[in-house]
Design a protein around this motif. Structure first.
Motif, PDB file in Angstrom:
ATOM      1  N   LYS A   3       0.834  -1.206   0.000  1.00 54.81           N
ATOM      2  CA  LYS A   3       0.000   0.000   0.000  1.00 54.81           C
ATOM      3  C   LYS A   3       0.869   1.258   0.000  1.00 54.81           C
ATOM      4  N   THR A   4       1.964   1.205   0.731  1.00 58.15           N
ATOM      5  CA  THR A   4       2.876   2.349   0.773  1.00 58.15           C
ATOM      6  C   THR A   4       3.493   2.582  -0.599  1.00 58.15           C
ATOM      7  N   ARG A   5       3.918   1.506  -1.246  1.00 56.98           N
ATOM      8  CA  ARG A   5       4.499   1.630  -2.589  1.00 56.98           C
ATOM      9  C   ARG A   5       3.491   2.247  -3.557  1.00 56.98           C
ATOM     10  N   GLU A   6       2.270   1.728  -3.555  1.00 55.78           N
ATOM     11  CA  GLU A   6       1.233   2.254  -4.443  1.00 55.78           C
ATOM     12  C   GLU A   6       0.950   3.725  -4.159  1.00 55.78           C
ATOM     13  N   PHE A   7       0.884   4.077  -2.881  1.00 57.22           N
ATOM     14  CA  PHE A   7       0.612   5.462  -2.508  1.00 57.22           C
ATOM     15  C   PHE A   7       1.734   6.380  -2.988  1.00 57.22           C
ATOM     16  N   LEU A   8       2.978   5.953  -2.806  1.00 62.00           N
ATOM     17  CA  LEU A   8       4.104   6.785  -3.238  1.00 62.00           C
ATOM     18  C   LEU A   8       4.166   6.919  -4.755  1.00 62.00           C
ATOM     19  N   ILE A   9       3.801   5.863  -5.462  1.00 63.41           N
ATOM     20  CA  ILE A   9       3.782   5.955  -6.923  1.00 63.41           C
ATOM     21  C   ILE A   9       2.734   6.977  -7.361  1.00 63.41           C
ATOM     22  N   LEU A  10       1.572   6.965  -6.713  1.00 64.53           N
ATOM     23  CA  LEU A  10       0.502   7.899  -7.076  1.00 64.53           C
ATOM     24  C   LEU A  10       0.745   9.319  -6.583  1.00 64.53           C
ATOM     25  N   HIS A  11       1.346   9.462  -5.401  1.00 58.80           N
ATOM     26  CA  HIS A  11       1.484  10.779  -4.772  1.00 58.80           C
ATOM     27  C   HIS A  11       2.943  11.147  -4.483  1.00 58.80           C
ATOM     28  N   ASN A  69      10.250   1.935  -6.929  1.00 57.98           N
ATOM     29  CA  ASN A  69      10.199   0.493  -7.195  1.00 57.98           C
ATOM     30  C   ASN A  69      11.504  -0.218  -6.842  1.00 57.98           C
ATOM     31  N   PRO A  70      12.685   0.337  -7.198  1.00 61.65           N
ATOM     32  CA  PRO A  70      13.926  -0.327  -6.774  1.00 61.65           C
ATOM     33  C   PRO A  70      14.056  -0.444  -5.249  1.00 61.65           C
ATOM     34  N   PHE A  71      13.617   0.586  -4.520  1.00 63.24           N
ATOM     35  CA  PHE A  71      13.677   0.522  -3.058  1.00 63.24           C
ATOM     36  C   PHE A  71      12.827  -0.631  -2.530  1.00 63.24           C
ATOM     37  N   PHE A  72      11.586  -0.717  -2.994  1.00 62.26           N
ATOM     38  CA  PHE A  72      10.692  -1.764  -2.496  1.00 62.26           C
ATOM     39  C   PHE A  72      11.120  -3.153  -2.978  1.00 62.26           C
ATOM     40  N   LYS A  73      11.713  -3.237  -4.144  1.00 62.04           N
ATOM     41  CA  LYS A  73      12.242  -4.513  -4.626  1.00 62.04           C
ATOM     42  C   LYS A  73      13.372  -4.969  -3.708  1.00 62.04           C
ATOM     43  N   ARG A  74      14.208  -4.027  -3.343  1.00 62.63           N
ATOM     44  CA  ARG A  74      15.348  -4.323  -2.476  1.00 62.63           C
ATOM     45  C   ARG A  74      14.890  -4.724  -1.076  1.00 62.63           C
ATOM     46  N   ILE A  75      13.888  -4.032  -0.562  1.00 61.13           N
ATOM     47  CA  ILE A  75      13.437  -4.298   0.805  1.00 61.13           C
ATOM     48  C   ILE A  75      12.693  -5.632   0.911  1.00 61.13           C
TER      49      ILE A  75
END
Length: 93
Positions: A3-11, A69-75
């Motif tokens: 949800k955090t990833r999606e929110f950051l992509i949108l906002h 996306n790279p951050f969340f992929k890494r985490i």
């Protein structure tokens, strides 16, 4: 984290501005002072995510929106997730 990833992509244009992590940090401190421990932990986590994304972007010399996306992929990798959780726990206490 999804949800955090999606929110950051949108906002991301708002949430990844230079002072965003500072505002989230202040909000988490206010939550703690008002006795909202669970909310404080969530806000502190969001602050750490935004801060980590900003640092990664600075290292890569790119806009923070380009490293979401790279951050969340890494985490997603166990060792990076554990490191993030350890840093968060240290921050919260």
């Amino acid at each position: 984290l999804d949800k955090t990833r999606e929110f950051l992509i949108l906002h991301g244009d708002i949430m990844l501005q230079e002072n965003a992590s500072n505002y989230l940090l202040l909000a988490s401190l206010e939550d703690e002072m008002n006795g909202f421990r669970d909310k404080m932990r969530l806000t502190a986590r969001q602050s750490q995510i935004v801060s980590n994304i900003a640092e990664l972007a600075k290292t890569m010399k790119t806009h923070p929106g380009n490293v979401i996306n790279p951050f969340f992929k890494r985490i997603e990798e166990k060792e990076h997730l554990e490191g993030f959780q350890t840093g968060l726990e240290s921050f919260v206490q």
